[in-house]
Design an enzyme around this catalytic site. Structure first.
Site, mmCIF file in Angstrom:
data_model
loop_
_atom_site.group_PDB
_atom_site.id
_atom_site.type_symbol
_atom_site.label_atom_id
_atom_site.label_comp_id
_atom_site.label_asym_id
_atom_site.label_seq_id
_atom_site.Cartn_x
_atom_site.Cartn_y
_atom_site.Cartn_z
ATOM 1 N N GLN A 76 33.620 17.641 62.428
ATOM 2 C CA GLN A 76 33.931 18.714 61.485
ATOM 3 C C GLN A 76 33.671 20.067 62.132
ATOM 4 O O GLN A 76 32.593 20.318 62.667
ATOM 5 C CB GLN A 76 33.124 18.625 60.195
ATOM 6 C CG GLN A 76 33.620 19.665 59.185
ATOM 7 C CD GLN A 76 32.853 19.688 57.888
ATOM 8 O OE1 GLN A 76 31.681 20.059 57.875
ATOM 9 N NE2 GLN A 76 33.505 19.312 56.791
ATOM 10 N N CYS A 106 31.991 24.510 52.460
ATOM 11 C CA CYS A 106 30.572 24.872 52.490
ATOM 12 C C CYS A 106 30.365 26.255 51.864
ATOM 13 O O CYS A 106 31.022 27.220 52.267
ATOM 14 C CB CYS A 106 30.043 24.867 53.921
ATOM 15 S SG CYS A 106 28.279 25.259 54.021
ATOM 16 N N LYS A 145 38.584 19.469 54.531
ATOM 17 C CA LYS A 145 37.671 19.150 53.425
ATOM 18 C C LYS A 145 37.465 20.425 52.622
ATOM 19 O O LYS A 145 37.048 21.445 53.162
ATOM 20 C CB LYS A 145 36.336 18.619 53.939
ATOM 21 C CG LYS A 145 35.419 18.121 52.825
ATOM 22 C CD LYS A 145 34.180 17.424 53.393
ATOM 23 C CE LYS A 145 33.350 16.797 52.268
ATOM 24 N NZ LYS A 145 32.694 17.809 51.423
ATOM 25 N N HIS A 177 36.206 17.831 47.447
ATOM 26 C CA HIS A 177 34.969 17.794 46.662
ATOM 27 C C HIS A 177 35.332 18.293 45.272
ATOM 28 O O HIS A 177 35.756 19.439 45.115
ATOM 29 C CB HIS A 177 33.911 18.688 47.309
ATOM 30 C CG HIS A 177 32.573 18.607 46.656
ATOM 31 N ND1 HIS A 177 31.391 18.665 47.364
ATOM 32 C CD2 HIS A 177 32.204 18.481 45.350
ATOM 33 C CE1 HIS A 177 30.366 18.569 46.531
ATOM 34 N NE2 HIS A 177 30.842 18.462 45.300
ATOM 35 N N ASN A 217 35.386 13.329 46.890
ATOM 36 C CA ASN A 217 33.973 13.506 47.219
ATOM 37 C C ASN A 217 33.292 14.207 46.048
ATOM 38 O O ASN A 217 33.943 14.914 45.286
ATOM 39 C CB ASN A 217 33.871 14.340 48.512
ATOM 40 C CG ASN A 217 32.463 14.763 48.862
ATOM 41 O OD1 ASN A 217 32.208 15.926 49.127
ATOM 42 N ND2 ASN A 217 31.531 13.838 48.869
ATOM 43 N N GLY A 218 31.997 13.983 45.904
ATOM 44 C CA GLY A 218 31.239 14.699 44.894
ATOM 45 C C GLY A 218 30.685 13.800 43.801
ATOM 46 O O GLY A 218 31.451 13.237 43.027
ATOM 47 N N GLY A 219 29.367 13.642 43.762
ATOM 48 C CA GLY A 219 28.718 12.931 42.675
ATOM 49 C C GLY A 219 28.905 11.434 42.656
ATOM 50 O O GLY A 219 28.593 10.778 41.660
#
Length: 354
Positions: A76, A106, A145, A177, A217-219
């Site tokens: 990445q 980010c 991403k 995400h 993505n996420g949780g």
């Protein structure tokens, strides 16, 4: 090889379904990834984010080297300058990564000060230029991403346009995400927890782009939740859940092969073999001037739900950090765990949860 067959060859490991361990700064270094690869041969592993400038001007080998055992592994990159990102991709080509991923998610202040990461979502045209520049020099898939939006953006408006632009620029895959990022007022930790998840929006993006690999993505906490998402998406990406409950990764290969979700992690792992492999790896690292803790700090999440897990963590957190600590500490930590008892503990937890 024709252009179409070359494209298929480059992207073959992105064939759905994919389970990925997310890039995490200070966590998914090469030692972490080596451990994760011992537990799953099929999971897609990501490096920490590496800034393009650091690759161009910094210690390249330290930043980019990795064990061949880690494949498939993706690098990445962080950056906002097309020429610098392209140069970083050229340099990284000599190291043999399977994928190059652009960080557009980010939210940290440090990343924002470099005008990259999530703040790039405000300028999808520029992100498309970055992808194009990377694609021109890359021999492997280039992916993105991102978040579903930032600050006061309306995700249902901005995300379809963002995807159209980066896909049009040649992105081979997009990992989303499923939260906004708030660039002011929330810490990176809060940005992983406070903004609400919108899985349905991400599912809709996949429906609107059926021929493009899109992952979520996420949780996502475990393989059961991952399976639910894979009913809609091409891939699932877990971060802290996979790091803190590392043994989960032992069930990934059977899960991806359609074998269902393993009921007992202990039946999926050859624990003595893992112990010996990690001890040998640590010994080799120490021989090159490294420290045992560089390896063992990633191992503390191996035995969640097992009798003796607390003592295992204590040994790795104390003995492994002492000057001169050697691989015998790993053997001592493993000896503290009741593997069969762990199976019973996990079964009881599942029964009570059910």
């Amino acid at each position: 090889m024709t252009q179409e067959s070359e494209k298929k060859e480059k992207s073959k490991y992105l064939k759905a379904p994919v389970f990925a361990v997310a890039p995490m700064i200070d966590w998914t270094d090469r030692h972490c990834r080596f451990l994760h690869r011992q537990l799953s041969k099929d999971a897609l592993l990501y490096t920490e984010m590496v800034v393009a400038d650091a690759i161009i001007h910094g210690p390249r080998d330290r930043l980019l080297s990795f064990s061949p055992a880690e494949h498939p592994v993706a690098l990445q990159l962080g950056g906002s300058d097309p020429a610098k990102l392209a140069e970083a991709v050229r340099i990284a080509a000599d190291y043999g990564y399977d994928e190059i991923n652009l960080n557009v998610g980010c939210p940290s202040d440090r990343v924002q000060s470099g005008t990259f990461g999530a703040c790039l979502m405000r300028d999808p045209g520029h992100v498309a230029d970055l992808v194009s520049a990377m694609k021109r020099v890359s021999s492997v898939p280039v992916t993105v991403k991102c978040r579903i939006g930032v600050d006061d953006q309306e995700p249902t408006d901005v995300l379809p346009d963002f995807l159209a632009r980066v896909i049009g620029a040649g992105a081979d895959a997009v990992w989303i995400h499923a939260r906004k990022a708030w660039l002011q007022g929330l810490s990176p930790k809060e940005n992983r927890e406070v903004p609400p998840l919108d899985y349905e929006l991400v599912y809709a993006m996949k429906r609107e782009n059926p021929d493009v690999f899109i992952g979520i993505n996420g949780g996502i906490a475990d393989l059961e939740q991952a399976a639910n998402h894979l009913a809609h998406m091409d891939g699932v990406m877990l971060g802290r859940a996979a790091y803190h409950n590392t043994g989960m990764l032992a069930g990934v290969d059977a899960f991806l092969a359609g074998g269902g979700i393993a009921g007992e992690a202990s039946t999926e792992i050859d624990w003595p073999a893992l112990r010996d492999t990690m001890a040998d790896y640590a010994a080799e690292l120490i021989g090159r001037g490294g420290r045992l803790h560089h390896v063992t700090r990633h191992m503390v999440g191996l035995f969640q739900g097992f009798a003796g897990a607390r003592r295992f963590r204590q040994i790795l957190s104390t003995d492994a950090t002492r000057p001169g600590a050697g691989p015998e500490v790993i053997a001592a930590a493993f000896a503290a765990v009741d593997i069969d008892g762990g199976s019973r503990v996990q079964s009881e937890e599942k029964r009570l949860a059910g």
